[in-house]
Design an enzyme around this catalytic site. Sequence first.
Site, short mmCIF file in Angstrom:
data_model
loop_
_atom_site.label_atom_id
_atom_site.label_comp_id
_atom_site.label_asym_id
_atom_site.label_seq_id
_atom_site.Cartn_x
_atom_site.Cartn_y
_atom_site.Cartn_z
N ASN A 211 0.85 -1.19 0.00
CA ASN A 211 0.00 0.00 0.00
C ASN A 211 0.88 1.24 0.00
O ASN A 211 2.11 1.14 -0.02
CB ASN A 211 -0.96 -0.02 1.19
CG ASN A 211 -0.22 -0.04 2.52
OD1 ASN A 211 0.47 0.91 2.86
ND2 ASN A 211 -0.36 -1.14 3.25
N ASP A 279 -4.81 -5.85 5.36
CA ASP A 279 -5.88 -6.60 6.04
C ASP A 279 -5.91 -8.06 5.59
O ASP A 279 -6.30 -8.93 6.35
CB ASP A 279 -7.24 -5.96 5.73
CG ASP A 279 -7.38 -4.63 6.45
OD1 ASP A 279 -6.91 -4.54 7.60
OD2 ASP A 279 -7.93 -3.67 5.87
N PHE A 326 -4.02 4.12 14.71
CA PHE A 326 -4.34 5.12 13.68
C PHE A 326 -5.58 4.62 12.94
O PHE A 326 -5.89 3.43 12.95
CB PHE A 326 -3.18 5.27 12.69
CG PHE A 326 -2.21 6.35 13.12
CD1 PHE A 326 -1.40 6.17 14.22
CD2 PHE A 326 -2.14 7.55 12.42
CE1 PHE A 326 -0.52 7.17 14.63
CE2 PHE A 326 -1.26 8.55 12.82
CZ PHE A 326 -0.47 8.37 13.92
N LYS A 344 -11.26 -2.39 18.53
CA LYS A 344 -9.89 -2.89 18.70
C LYS A 344 -9.44 -2.84 20.16
O LYS A 344 -8.38 -3.36 20.49
CB LYS A 344 -8.94 -2.11 17.81
CG LYS A 344 -9.33 -2.20 16.33
CD LYS A 344 -8.17 -1.96 15.42
CE LYS A 344 -8.62 -2.07 13.96
NZ LYS A 344 -7.52 -2.38 13.06
N1 CTP Z 1 -3.87 -2.50 12.26
C1 CTP Z 1 -3.14 -3.56 12.76
N2 CTP Z 1 -3.22 -4.77 12.16
C2 CTP Z 1 -4.02 -4.97 11.10
C3 CTP Z 1 -4.77 -3.88 10.58
C4 CTP Z 1 -4.67 -2.65 11.18
O1 CTP Z 1 -2.41 -3.39 13.73
N3 CTP Z 1 -4.08 -6.14 10.54
C5 CTP Z 1 -3.80 -1.21 12.97
C6 CTP Z 1 -3.16 -0.09 12.20
O2 CTP Z 1 -1.78 -0.03 12.48
C7 CTP Z 1 -3.90 1.12 12.74
C8 CTP Z 1 -5.27 0.60 13.05
O3 CTP Z 1 -5.14 -0.82 13.17
O4 CTP Z 1 -3.35 1.55 13.95
C9 CTP Z 1 -6.34 0.87 12.03
O5 CTP Z 1 -5.90 0.54 10.75
P1 CTP Z 1 -6.87 0.72 9.52
O6 CTP Z 1 -6.22 0.22 8.29
O7 CTP Z 1 -7.42 2.12 9.48
O8 CTP Z 1 -8.08 -0.17 9.98
P2 CTP Z 1 -8.49 -1.60 9.60
O9 CTP Z 1 -8.49 -2.45 10.81
O10 CTP Z 1 -7.68 -2.07 8.47
O11 CTP Z 1 -10.01 -1.38 9.19
P3 CTP Z 1 -10.61 -0.95 7.77
O12 CTP Z 1 -9.58 -1.25 6.74
O13 CTP Z 1 -11.81 -1.76 7.67
O14 CTP Z 1 -10.89 0.52 7.91
#
Ligand code: CTP
Length: 422
Positions: A211, A279, A326, A344
């Site tokens: 990404n 994800d 974040f 979370k």
């Molecule tokens: N995060 C994490 N592990 C994952 C996904 C996200 O630790 N597998 C953490 C990121 O570092 C960030 C937070 O979760 O602090 C939110 O990340 P974000 O990408 O905004 O959220 P997602 O959980 O991916 O949700 P979505 O994509 O559905 O918005």
Amino acid sequence: MPSLVGKSVLLIISGGIAAYKSLELIRLLRKNGASVRCVLTKGGSEFVTPLSVAALSEHPVYTDLFSLKDESEMGHIRLSREADLIVVAPASANLLSKMANGIADDLASTTLLASNKPIMVAPAMNPEMWAKPATQRNIDTLRKDGVYIVDPAHGEMACGETGRGRMIEATEILQSIENFLEASSPLSGFSALVTSGPTYEPIDPVRFIGNRSSGKQGHAIATALARAGATVTLVTGPVSLPDPVGVQTIHVETAHEMRDACLNALPSDLAVCAAAVADWRVKAPPEHKMKKQAGSAPPALNFTENPDILAMISSHQNRPKLVIGFAAETENARTAAQEKLIRKGCDWIIANQVGITEFPVFGSDHNQVTLVTRSICDDWPPLSKQEVATRLVDAIINHIKNTGSDQNDNAATGHPNFSTAV
Ligand code: CTP
């Protein structure tokens, strides 16, 4: 770890035979991990050369207030603002007098007047000059103004006279600097875990899904925490940034590797998850490169979900006392962040709207965020990523000060002007 890792010192060298000791001071500061920039006054350059100062500090030396070259590279305002501490050594009677009276007629005195940083001076002069009421008045004024004075020593002077006026040795100035900076390290004794950058999830041995995260925000937070005295472990995905100075940096590629490195880094007092973790990952990446088959359809990728590192840290038996995540959102950043905070189980979320064309965040040096806790939403103005990091660290320090080891969301509002109730 060397005592001054992550600290930056602006050293102003004014005219006096003791200037030779400043060369040793630069060496000692560097050896102890500090970054050192130097300003040499006209008088100072009669005793040491700009070349030796530049060679030891490994930075250009600044000498002239009106130098187009110096100002375009680093103006006197920035010079005075970027250091953790300004040290004037040796401080001549003339420069002390200018400082005490607010005179700004060269680069050194202008930088000192423009500074909003702590200042330490190590006077050096003939004993008669030191003892004169004028000098003592200036020293009194400077002390009242909050300048930290390291008093000169008693002994034989270069001019042959004996008395008080010799600049103390470089090792003693170093000790004073260490003591001073340690006292101004509010997170000294705290450990912090920070994640940063993207993760790369393999499709096959040569391709991956990634990404746009640059890691700039996460790295800036790791740096700001280290500057505040925390012992920082940074777990970063692939980025093109140098490792922050004074931060233990662990390089990973996939979400699984990031999870393992993070869990290994626990226990920790606080965690900031700024990484853009993928994800999903491809369920079973083939061992060999996928080949195009003439006439056949493109391959279908079968995905499976990655572990949520932030949620794992938040529910871990060694959970840090403060867990910050974040939320990168393309719409309704606040609402989505509040929902994410609950889902979370973290304490704070830094929410930012990404992907909007007027304010691109990925790769940019700027960010506009909202600090979301269980009780408040605090909109911050557009800031550089360094400023967001500094402000976040200020909020963390505020929180720790106000709550001790307890959790209390309201302590996060270090900047009430921007607070709005949810
Ligand atoms: N995060 C994490 N592990 C994952 C996904 C996200 O630790 N597998 C953490 C990121 O570092 C960030 C937070 O979760 O602090 C939110 O990340 P974000 O990408 O905004 O959220 P997602 O959980 O991916 O949700 P979505 O994509 O559905 O918005």
